[in-house]
Design a protein around this motif. Structure first.
Motif, mmCIF file in Angstrom:
data_model
loop_
_atom_site.group_PDB
_atom_site.id
_atom_site.type_symbol
_atom_site.label_atom_id
_atom_site.label_comp_id
_atom_site.label_asym_id
_atom_site.label_seq_id
_atom_site.Cartn_x
_atom_site.Cartn_y
_atom_site.Cartn_z
ATOM 1 N N ARG A 32 1.176 -0.873 -0.122
ATOM 2 C CA ARG A 32 -0.257 0.053 -0.271
ATOM 3 C C ARG A 32 1.127 0.804 0.122
ATOM 4 N NH1 ARG A 32 -3.575 -2.092 4.045
ATOM 5 N NH2 ARG A 32 -2.769 -0.857 5.040
ATOM 6 N N SER B 249 3.098 2.177 -2.972
ATOM 7 C CA SER B 249 1.827 3.066 -4.600
ATOM 8 C C SER B 249 1.631 4.473 -3.791
ATOM 9 C CB SER B 249 0.134 1.953 -4.300
ATOM 10 O OG SER B 249 -0.275 1.759 -3.231
ATOM 11 N N TRP B 250 1.677 4.838 -3.198
ATOM 12 C CA TRP B 250 1.478 5.778 -2.474
ATOM 13 C C TRP B 250 3.106 7.012 -3.456
ATOM 14 C CZ3 TRP B 250 -2.661 8.714 -1.153
ATOM 15 C CH2 TRP B 250 -3.466 8.815 -0.284
ATOM 16 N N THR B 251 3.017 7.624 -4.385
ATOM 17 C CA THR B 251 3.498 7.855 -5.552
ATOM 18 C C THR B 251 3.006 9.605 -4.961
ATOM 19 O OG1 THR B 251 2.311 8.132 -7.360
ATOM 20 C CG2 THR B 251 3.581 6.209 -7.605
ATOM 21 N N LEU C 171 2.264 11.679 -7.186
ATOM 22 C CA LEU C 171 1.100 12.953 -7.959
ATOM 23 C C LEU C 171 -0.454 12.253 -7.138
ATOM 24 C CD1 LEU C 171 -0.356 14.266 -9.810
ATOM 25 C CD2 LEU C 171 -0.648 12.263 -11.170
ATOM 26 N N ARG C 172 0.211 11.076 -6.908
ATOM 27 C CA ARG C 172 -1.053 10.563 -5.965
ATOM 28 C C ARG C 172 -1.310 11.801 -4.432
ATOM 29 N NH1 ARG C 172 -1.830 4.878 -3.045
ATOM 30 N NH2 ARG C 172 -4.335 5.381 -1.979
ATOM 31 N N LEU C 173 0.294 11.527 -3.930
ATOM 32 C CA LEU C 173 -0.263 12.163 -2.840
ATOM 33 C C LEU C 173 -0.750 13.582 -2.779
ATOM 34 C CD1 LEU C 173 0.835 10.911 0.290
ATOM 35 C CD2 LEU C 173 3.600 11.701 -0.776
ATOM 36 N N ARG D 21 -2.452 14.692 -5.231
ATOM 37 C CA ARG D 21 -4.135 14.657 -4.997
ATOM 38 C C ARG D 21 -4.680 14.751 -3.806
ATOM 39 N NH1 ARG D 21 -4.327 12.190 -11.110
ATOM 40 N NH2 ARG D 21 -4.256 13.762 -11.843
ATOM 41 N N TRP D 22 -4.107 13.672 -3.462
ATOM 42 C CA TRP D 22 -5.016 13.267 -2.015
ATOM 43 C C TRP D 22 -4.694 14.148 -0.376
ATOM 44 C CZ3 TRP D 22 -4.419 13.159 3.459
ATOM 45 C CH2 TRP D 22 -4.692 12.437 4.315
ATOM 46 N N TYR E 170 6.237 12.749 -11.013
ATOM 47 C CA TYR E 170 4.496 12.252 -10.297
ATOM 48 C C TYR E 170 4.923 10.946 -10.339
ATOM 49 C CZ TYR E 170 1.982 16.100 -11.444
ATOM 50 O OH TYR E 170 1.716 17.686 -10.838
ATOM 51 N N ASP E 171 5.418 10.310 -10.931
ATOM 52 C CA ASP E 171 5.051 8.228 -10.538
ATOM 53 C C ASP E 171 6.685 7.607 -8.976
ATOM 54 O OD1 ASP E 171 3.544 8.400 -12.443
ATOM 55 O OD2 ASP E 171 5.064 8.293 -13.906
ATOM 56 N N PRO F 82 7.424 6.664 -5.960
ATOM 57 C CA PRO F 82 7.021 6.172 -5.007
ATOM 58 C C PRO F 82 7.725 6.926 -3.984
ATOM 59 C CG PRO F 82 8.178 4.468 -6.000
ATOM 60 C CD PRO F 82 8.174 5.953 -6.650
#
Ligand code: GLN
Length: 309
Positions: A10, A13-15, A17-19, A21-22, A58-59, A61
């Motif tokens: 898990r 998977s926090w890249t 970009l994802r972070l 956005r979140w 962005y990618d 992790p």
């Protein structure tokens, strides 16, 4: 065992970009105004990247220790702690300055003051014959992080600067910023109430620049929690009409300025007419005001003698 594998998957998977956005969504829900910008600044600073680098990564992790440190930053920002206190620094006039909760965070409005101070200084220096050239003497009154003193020292090689503050801990921050930029040899740090430490230096200074506390009491309720709950009240509270310290400074600065000297004051937009009155009462020849980028009167320039007459 199975659980551990799952949790590391898990966190992998926090890249970036994802972070971002979140965090943007989370901070927005908490009422933070510039959530995306703050998320990017907090993350870029943590990873030792620029904001542009973030876009190129962005990618990427985050490893668990980075993720934990970032989570702590987001937790602090979600209760409105200013980004600059979380990262511990802030850019001002293209210089990186250390900031702590003991000092006001340097603001873009104050860059206007620095710009106008530099214009006045450059004009004076080109008018002065080399043979008459003495050091250009500047005071930064209420220096805080040292933002004004340090940027003026950096851009005015001929200047000798006095940086004053009533707060010892603020002066420590300012001193460390001056050292960081190798400017401490030209900046004298003094602790005291307003211009008291220089009160015998009659007719000595070319410029006195001040971002004193000027917020009127009536405005505190409407201020962002980032400011009113975190920044030092000592650096913001100017008394009932916000002019307690500014008026004293106008009175104290008059005898200390040379005949062509100027006092530059950052102000609250509604204070213009009272500052003009005080300027007249203490014998300044001319008072000019400038607006900030938001269109608010933010700077008063009190010339000791009227340059036109
Ligand atoms: N510009 C600051 C604010 O409005 C006030 C700074 C000051 O009082 N010198 O938050």
């Amino acid at each position: 065992m199975k659980k551990q594998v799952q949790s590391s998957q898990r966190s992998e998977s926090w890249t970036v970009l994802r972070l971002i956005r979140w965090t943007t969504k989370y901070l927005t829900e908490k009422g933070v105004k510039k959530a995306r910008l703050d998320a990017e600044v907090l993350l870029a600073d943590l990873l030792g990247l620029t904001r542009v680098d973030l876009y190129l990564n962005y990618d990427r992790p985050l490893i668990p220790s980075e993720l934990a440190a970032f989570k702590e930053r987001v937790r602090r920002r979600a209760v409105f702690e200013p980004v600059a206190y979380i990262t511990g620094h802030k850019e001002f006039y293209s210089l990186d300055l250390k900031v702590t909760p003991e000092v006001l965070i340097p603001r873009p409005e104050t860059e206007l003051l620095v710009e106008e101070a530099l214009k006045i200084a450059q004009k004076r220096l080109t008018e002065t014959e080399d043979s008459e050239m003495e050091p250009f003497r500047v005071v930064d009154l209420g220096t805080g992080s040292g933002a004004i003193a340090i940027t003026l020292a950096c851009h005015l090689q001929q200047a000798v600067i006095w940086a004053l503050d009533i707060s010892k801990s603020a002066l420590n921050v300012a001193r460390s910023n001056a050292e960081q930029h190798d400017l401490n040899a030209r900046i004298n740090f003094m602790q005291g109430d307003l211009l008291d430490p220089l009160k015998d230096q009659i007719d000595c200074f070319d410029l006195i620049a001040a971002n004193l506390p000027y917020v009127p009491w009536s405005a505190f309720d409407g201020m962002d929690p980032d400011v009113k709950d975190f920044e030092p009240r000592l650096a913001l509270d100017g008394g009932e009409d916000g002019l307690d310290l500014i008026k004293k400074a106008i009175a104290q600065a008059a005898p200390l300025l040379k005949s062509k000297g100027a006092l530059l004051l950052e102000i609250w937009p509604t204070q213009v007419s009272r500052i003009r009155e005080a300027g007249e009462a203490f014998g300044y020849g001319q008072v000019n005001v400038c607006k900030d980028l938001a269109g608010h009167y933010r700077l008063a320039i009190l010339m000791k003698n009227n340059p036109g007459g």
